[in-house]
Design a protein around this motif. Structure first.
Motif, PDB file in Angstrom:
ATOM      1  N   VAL A  25       5.038  23.504  -5.029  1.00 53.55           N
ATOM      2  CA  VAL A  25       6.123  24.324  -4.517  1.00 53.55           C
ATOM      3  C   VAL A  25       7.031  23.184  -3.776  1.00 53.55           C
ATOM      4  O   VAL A  25       6.613  22.502  -3.106  1.00 53.55           O
ATOM      5  CB  VAL A  25       5.653  25.099  -3.323  1.00 53.55           C
ATOM      6  N   ILE A  77       8.500  31.187  -2.923  1.00 57.35           N
ATOM      7  CA  ILE A  77       7.898  31.681  -3.958  1.00 57.35           C
ATOM      8  C   ILE A  77       6.995  33.099  -3.797  1.00 57.35           C
ATOM      9  O   ILE A  77       6.663  33.180  -2.565  1.00 57.35           O
ATOM     10  CB  ILE A  77       6.428  30.693  -4.196  1.00 57.35           C
ATOM     11  N   CYS A  78       7.141  33.944  -4.743  1.00 61.12           N
ATOM     12  CA  CYS A  78       6.351  35.157  -4.594  1.00 61.12           C
ATOM     13  C   CYS A  78       5.035  35.213  -5.231  1.00 61.12           C
ATOM     14  O   CYS A  78       4.859  35.100  -6.808  1.00 61.12           O
ATOM     15  CB  CYS A  78       7.201  36.391  -4.961  1.00 61.12           C
ATOM     16  N   LEU A  79       4.045  35.309  -4.949  1.00 59.16           N
ATOM     17  CA  LEU A  79       2.666  35.439  -5.456  1.00 59.16           C
ATOM     18  C   LEU A  79       2.450  36.994  -5.724  1.00 59.16           C
ATOM     19  O   LEU A  79       2.370  37.869  -4.797  1.00 59.16           O
ATOM     20  CB  LEU A  79       1.641  34.713  -4.441  1.00 59.16           C
ATOM     21  N   LYS A  81      -4.517  36.475  -5.051  1.00 62.25           N
ATOM     22  CA  LYS A  81      -3.245  35.900  -4.229  1.00 62.25           C
ATOM     23  C   LYS A  81      -3.460  35.620  -2.807  1.00 62.25           C
ATOM     24  O   LYS A  81      -3.237  34.756  -2.326  1.00 62.25           O
ATOM     25  CB  LYS A  81      -2.264  36.752  -4.596  1.00 62.25           C
ATOM     26  N   LEU A 120       3.716  31.200   5.408  1.00 64.57           N
ATOM     27  CA  LEU A 120       2.789  32.085   4.471  1.00 64.57           C
ATOM     28  C   LEU A 120       3.146  33.442   4.996  1.00 64.57           C
ATOM     29  O   LEU A 120       2.808  33.792   6.060  1.00 64.57           O
ATOM     30  CB  LEU A 120       1.414  31.730   4.375  1.00 64.57           C
ATOM     31  N   ILE A 133       5.848  30.970   0.887  1.00 62.86           N
ATOM     32  CA  ILE A 133       5.219  31.707  -0.156  1.00 62.86           C
ATOM     33  C   ILE A 133       4.553  33.284   0.284  1.00 62.86           C
ATOM     34  O   ILE A 133       4.253  33.165   1.548  1.00 62.86           O
ATOM     35  CB  ILE A 133       3.713  30.909  -0.358  1.00 62.86           C
TER      36      ILE A 133
END
Length: 361
Positions: free
Chosen positions: A39, A45-47, A55, A171, A203
């Motif tokens: 990253v 970022i999309c998990l 995830k 997060l 994330i």
């Protein structure tokens, strides 16, 4: 004190997070299987993936809530967990926004934000909390308690609290799932805009395909503890690498067929393929609902199929039709901007096979 703006950090972006070959098992079941992910600083970022795909477990490895069985995690080039290192969660400079926000009910809004600044001098911490509350538009609610706030306001308090210590990585675990649909989109848009302005590395864990496509600079799709595909929203939507990815991001029409000599033969008929790169053999042809078009009876009926409209769902700018055919056991879903008569029963359709995806397994 001034928050850093993304435009000041665009030069020489570095790797903020490196996950290398991380695996985790629970009672013999693999929750993560040899996961590697990089990253970039300032990237969102999309998990994404169905429940149980791993995830949230990956977020726990990064935050320090859990430890991997094997593999390494680095933040800004420094090892935070590997075979010889384990940095405690409170020393990782990682902020977390939980699904339920986890606000302290006995503390005011400002006191909740100050909670992450306990080791900061009082005057500095107070100024930082005031700055963040102004940034999220809650300065006038600083003295209120969580139960006095709406869901969207609680989410913004949780965000301010997580950002207060200036984390290297933020997060967010399903941060918008508790909001009503209408409010969810508004809060999500405002939150993402703020995080981009600050240049925060983020994330976001979500199971919502639309949310992932709209929010992430990059999408990481997971299944059964593995990364299936990753890329920008356009890349992953326009170039799915398999049926799982295609199905996750769109309600496709899937038809089994066989390609022979530049044509595909299906239960609905034989259709010409202009893309000669598709090799002969059995395939699954995937067509989006918007790539099947109603055709007027007095138009060109060549290469059309006949069906019966059994359901209609008006969506505003478009309408979705459920169409049954004599030759296809599963109904076709058609999305069109045409305003068809209310009594439409029998209908002719043209399949735009040039826009189809073909998968071998």
């Amino acid at each position: 004190m001034h928050l850093k703006i993304a435009s000041e950090q665009t030069e020489n972006r570095k790797i903020a997070l490196q996950v290398s070959n991380v695996s985790r098992h629970f009672d013999g079941t693999a929750a993560l299987q040899d996961i590697s992910l990089s990253v970039t600083a300032g990237e969102i970022i999309c998990l994404v993936g169905h429940s149980g795909c791993g995830k949230t477990t990956l977020l726990k490895m990064i935050s320090g809530i859990d430890t991997p069985d094997s593999g390494s995690v680095f933040i800004n080039g420094q090892p935070i967990v590997n075979g010889t290192h384990f940095i405690e969660p409170e020393q990782r400079h990682v902020g977390v926004v939980f699904q339920n926000y986890a606000l302290f009910p006995h503390l005011t809004v400002k006191q909740n934000v100050l909670f992450g600044l306990r080791k900061t001098p009082r005057a500095t911490a107070s100024a930082r909390a005031d700055e963040l509350l102004e940034l999220v538009g809650l300065s006038h609610m600083a003295a209120r308690y969580p139960h006095m706030l709406s869901g969207g306001e609680q989410q913004r308090v949780a965000l301010a609290r997580a950002l207060a210590p200036t984390p290297d990585i933020l997060l967010m675990d399903e941060p918008f799932s508790n909001l009503d649909q209408g409010l969810r989109q508004k809060v999500r848009s405002e939150t993402i805009a703020l995080l981009r302005k600050l240049g925060t590395t983020v994330i976001i864990v979500t199971h919502d395909a639309e949310e992932a496509l709209s929010a992430g600079d990059r999408i990481v799709l997971m299944r059964s503890g593995r990364i299936i595909q990753q890329g920008t929203a356009h890349e992953i939507y326009d170039q799915p690498n398999g049926r799982y990815t295609a199905d996750f991001f769109c309600n496709f029409n899937a038809l089994s067929g066989t390609i022979r000599g530049g044509r595909i033969e299906t239960a609905l008929g034989s259709f010409e393929l202009t893309d000669q790169q598709n090799a002969d053999g059995a395939v699954h042809m995937y067509l989006r609902p918007s790539h099947i078009y109603p055709v007027s009876d007095d138009g060109d009926l060549h290469n059309t199929i006949k069906g019966t409209v059994t359901e209609r769902h008006f969506l505003g700018e478009t309408e979705e039709l459920v169409v049954h055919t004599d030759d296809q056991s599963a109904p076709l879903r058609v999305r069109t901007a045409l305003r068809l008569p209310a009594d439409t029963g029998t209908i002719r359709l043209r399949l735009d096979t040039d826009k189809a995806f073909f998968f071998r397994d």
